[in-house]
Design a protein around this motif. Structure first.
Motif, PDB file in Angstrom:
ATOM      1  N   TYR A 295      18.615  81.200  46.424  1.00 22.46           N
ATOM      2  CA  TYR A 295      19.041  80.770  47.760  1.00 22.46           C
ATOM      3  C   TYR A 295      20.296  81.553  48.140  1.00 22.46           C
ATOM      4  O   TYR A 295      21.318  81.474  47.471  1.00 22.46           O
ATOM      5  N   TYR A 296      20.202  82.308  49.168  1.00 17.08           N
ATOM      6  CA  TYR A 296      21.340  83.085  49.639  1.00 17.08           C
ATOM      7  C   TYR A 296      22.109  82.256  50.660  1.00 17.08           C
ATOM      8  O   TYR A 296      21.613  82.005  51.756  1.00 17.08           O
ATOM      9  N   ASN A 297      23.379  81.832  50.256  1.00 14.71           N
ATOM     10  CA  ASN A 297      24.220  81.004  51.110  1.00 14.71           C
ATOM     11  C   ASN A 297      25.195  81.906  51.855  1.00 14.71           C
ATOM     12  O   ASN A 297      26.305  82.169  51.389  1.00 14.71           O
ATOM     13  N   GLU A 298      24.790  82.359  53.004  1.00 13.94           N
ATOM     14  CA  GLU A 298      25.608  83.276  53.788  1.00 13.94           C
ATOM     15  C   GLU A 298      26.910  82.602  54.227  1.00 13.94           C
ATOM     16  O   GLU A 298      27.980  83.210  54.228  1.00 13.94           O
ATOM     17  N   GLU A 299      26.839  81.312  54.562  1.00 15.03           N
ATOM     18  CA  GLU A 299      28.015  80.565  54.994  1.00 15.03           C
ATOM     19  C   GLU A 299      29.071  80.499  53.878  1.00 15.03           C
ATOM     20  O   GLU A 299      30.274  80.653  54.122  1.00 15.03           O
ATOM     21  N   ARG A 300      28.579  80.295  52.623  1.00 17.58           N
ATOM     22  CA  ARG A 300      29.507  80.240  51.483  1.00 17.58           C
ATOM     23  C   ARG A 300      30.156  81.590  51.247  1.00 17.58           C
ATOM     24  O   ARG A 300      31.354  81.679  50.912  1.00 17.58           O
ATOM     25  N   GLN A 301      29.419  82.669  51.480  1.00 19.01           N
ATOM     26  CA  GLN A 301      29.984  84.002  51.299  1.00 19.01           C
ATOM     27  C   GLN A 301      31.106  84.246  52.307  1.00 19.01           C
ATOM     28  O   GLN A 301      32.171  84.770  51.963  1.00 19.01           O
ATOM     29  N   PHE A 302      30.853  83.840  53.544  1.00 23.15           N
ATOM     30  CA  PHE A 302      31.898  83.975  54.563  1.00 23.15           C
ATOM     31  C   PHE A 302      33.125  83.131  54.202  1.00 23.15           C
ATOM     32  O   PHE A 302      34.268  83.526  54.401  1.00 23.15           O
ATOM     33  N   GLU A 303      32.860  81.931  53.645  1.00 23.99           N
ATOM     34  CA  GLU A 303      33.958  81.048  53.243  1.00 23.99           C
ATOM     35  C   GLU A 303      34.805  81.701  52.148  1.00 23.99           C
ATOM     36  O   GLU A 303      36.045  81.660  52.190  1.00 23.99           O
ATOM     37  N   LEU A 304      34.148  82.306  51.170  1.00 22.40           N
ATOM     38  CA  LEU A 304      34.884  82.968  50.086  1.00 22.40           C
ATOM     39  C   LEU A 304      35.675  84.161  50.604  1.00 22.40           C
ATOM     40  O   LEU A 304      36.804  84.405  50.167  1.00 22.40           O
ATOM     41  N   GLU A 305      35.078  84.915  51.537  1.00 21.06           N
ATOM     42  CA  GLU A 305      35.793  86.055  52.112  1.00 21.06           C
ATOM     43  C   GLU A 305      37.053  85.596  52.843  1.00 21.06           C
ATOM     44  O   GLU A 305      38.102  86.249  52.792  1.00 21.06           O
ATOM     45  N   SER A 306      36.951  84.435  53.502  1.00 22.95           N
ATOM     46  CA  SER A 306      38.110  83.872  54.192  1.00 22.95           C
ATOM     47  C   SER A 306      39.193  83.474  53.192  1.00 22.95           C
ATOM     48  O   SER A 306      40.390  83.710  53.418  1.00 22.95           O
TER      49      SER A 306
END
Length: 565
Positions: A295-306
């Protein structure tokens, strides 16, 4: 005490080995014979700087070594406390240095630094020359001379005052840090609140940088992983007009199976191929299931980048890592608490400061009272000594003036005062003492202060400077008195002093071939009579001067018996 002194290749001394007496030792010799060289060698022995220019012409290195018998229990304890216990009450100090710059310092065979030698030798030898006489003329030295006389009373108070002054300085700095008006407090609080808000953008206490790095790396590679898995599954078992890998492998396995009964090798190969087919089929199924469950969690990736972006900003502004940022935050919160409670904190700090200051000033007053008591004892003893030294009208006084401001030496301003003639007023010692008087004053001081000094060997360089006649005799008698308590080594040019010594050492200079060499000898009987006669009459020694020398030596024996403790 100094038992033995060995000098090798030092200036014009090729090699000497002299044994000293425990009482009064005198060293005489003609002008230029090397008496000052001997003092320089002794100064090196107590830790002074090594000088390549002092290396003689007889070798490429110089050496000075002394053996010392330690009698003082205080000095023994000092050596023990510093890790250098005497061996059978004996220590040996050795210093060797060469033209190439190499040097070696040893204490009882162990290599040590010059600093350690100086620290230890300060408790063993005290050298007094014209430079040391000048110490009496410097007011900064008066505190130590006064306080060391009864250091068991003064030192505890001085140490407490020093500690309290450090505390006073600390609380004054604290008060200074919060001594700001309301507008400045408000401005600083705005900055602190802004910084705290920035730091609180992230819940740093719950962030595990290693874990989020790992998670971000996994998320950022997700698409690539899925693409690769899909491709592998397609090749293994997907639709292919030519047949996928598993279909082709199944066909090959069947073909081999039909002929496997021909030979055992073919049978074994057929079985192994079947096993390969089964394994690959299982791999294909595992890859398919793994792919479907990714499952690719794009929202979580953006959160980590933030999080990374904010964390990078915080590191740049407040600390190299999370721990440092949190430490900075803690200091901000402490400062904020202080600023929000300035008035209350100021009252608390001021109260503590007042209490400590009061305590320090009380100790300063106590120290001043003790000093007044000590001063009276020293004044009486030094005055009596000066009279003994033929300064019949001299009076010594210690002036102790109370100051308003406390310093590390207490509340007192100390000066040594002297008047040498009737009708004079007391004046600062440095303003009225002549060269000869300074030597006698120093000797008078030394006998008094030696009572509180653990030093066992006193070395006097030209204590007889500027004196003669009856005064010289009196100075010699005072040295005899000192020698009843300490080992005394005196370099002298006066027969009155030289005749009183327990051991007479002659230093003389001779030209041998192309070199000038100084040597030291212990002289007795006729040789000593000749040297005393030389001191009396100069180069031309007559029977009369010899008779005077013999009479002087006989009188010295009688006088020493009378003054023997």
């Amino acid at each position: 005490m100094l038992k033995n002194l060995y000098i090798r290749n030092f200036v014009i001394i090729e090699q000497v080995n002299i044994e000293f007496d425990s009482g009064f030792n005198v060293i005489t010799g003609e002008t230029g014979a090397g008496k000052s060289i001997l003092i320089n060698a002794l100064e090196i022995l107590i830790g002074n700087r090594l000088d390549k220019k002092a290396i003689g012409a007889f070798a490429d290195s110089a050496m000075v070594e002394g053996s010392f018998y330690i009698d003082s229990s205080e000095t023994k304890q000092f050596l023990l406390d510093n890790g250098y216990p005497p061996e059978e009450d004996l220590i040996i100090i050795s210093r060797k240095w060469g033209r190439n710059g190499n040097s070696e310092n040893r204490l009882n065979g162990r290599i040590v630094t010059a600093t350690i030698i100086k620290k230890i030798m300060n408790h063993i030898i005290d050298i007094h020359g014209q430079n040391q006489n000048q110490m009496l003329l410097k007011k900064d030295n008066y505190y130590n001379l006064l306080d060391d006389y009864q250091r068991e009373r003064t030192q505890p108070l001085l140490e407490q005052i020093k500690s309290l002054l450090a505390e006073i300085h600390h609380y004054e700095e604290e008060l200074n840090n919060i001594s700001v008006d309301k507008s400045e407090i408000d401005r600083e609080l705005d900055i602190i609140n802004y910084q705290l808000e920035e730091i609180d953008e992230l819940n740093l206490e719950e962030i595990d940088e290693t874990a989020i790095d790992t998670e971000y790396d996994r998320l950022s590679r997700m698409e690539t992983v899925k693409e690769n898995l899909a491709h592998i599954h397609e090749k293994l078992s997907g639709f292919d007009p030519m047949g996928n890998i598993l279909d082709q492998l199944n066909t090959l396995s069947q073909n081999l199976s039909t002929i496997s009964d021909f030979d055992s090798v073919l049978k074994e190969s057929s079985d192994e191929l079947e096993e390969v087919h089964i394994v690959l089929e299982e791999i294909s199924n595992n890859i398919s299931r793994f792919h479907d469950n990714l499952y690719y969690n794009e929202e979580r990736q953006f959160e980590l980048e933030s999080i990374f972006s904010v964390l990078t900003k915080l590191k740049r502004k407040y600390g190299a890592d999370i721990e440092k940022i949190l430490e900075f935050k803690e200091e901000l919160e402490k400062r904020k608490t202080v600023l929000l409670n300035v008035d209350e904190n100021r009252k608390i700090l001021q109260k503590k400061l007042d209490q400590i200051t009061q305590k320090a000033y009380t100790l300063g007053k106590d120290l001043s009272i003790i000093r007044q008591e000590i001063a009276k004892i020293i004044e009486r003893k030094v005055t009596n000594n000066l009279k003994d030294l033929n300064m019949l009208n001299a009076e010594f006084s210690i002036q102790i003036e109370k100051q308003d401001e406390l310093h590390y030496n207490g509340l007192d301003k100390v000066d040594f005062l002297l008047k040498t003639n009737k009708g004079q007023d007391f004046n600062s010692l440095s303003k009225i003492a002549s060269g000869g008087e300074v030597s006698r004053i120093m000797l008078g001081f030394k006998e008094v202060f030696a009572e509180a000094d653990p030093t066992e060997t006193l070395i006097f360089d030209e204590i007889d400077a500027g004196i003669s006649g009856r005064t010289a005799q009196i100075v010699g008698e005072k040295l005899v008195d000192l020698a009843n308590k300490f080992q005394v080594i005196s370099i002298s040019h006066l027969p009155q002093i030289a005749s009183l010594a327990d051991r007479h050492i002659l230093i003389e200079k001779k030209d041998i071939e192309e070199k000038t060499i100084s040597n030291l000898y212990i002289i007795e009987e006729e040789e000593r009579t000749e040297e005393i006669a030389r001191l009396i009459g100069g180069v031309d020694i007559t029977n009369i001067t010899r008779m005077q020398a013999e009479e002087m030596l006989e009188q010295a024996i009688s006088m020493k018996k009378e003054r023997k403790v």
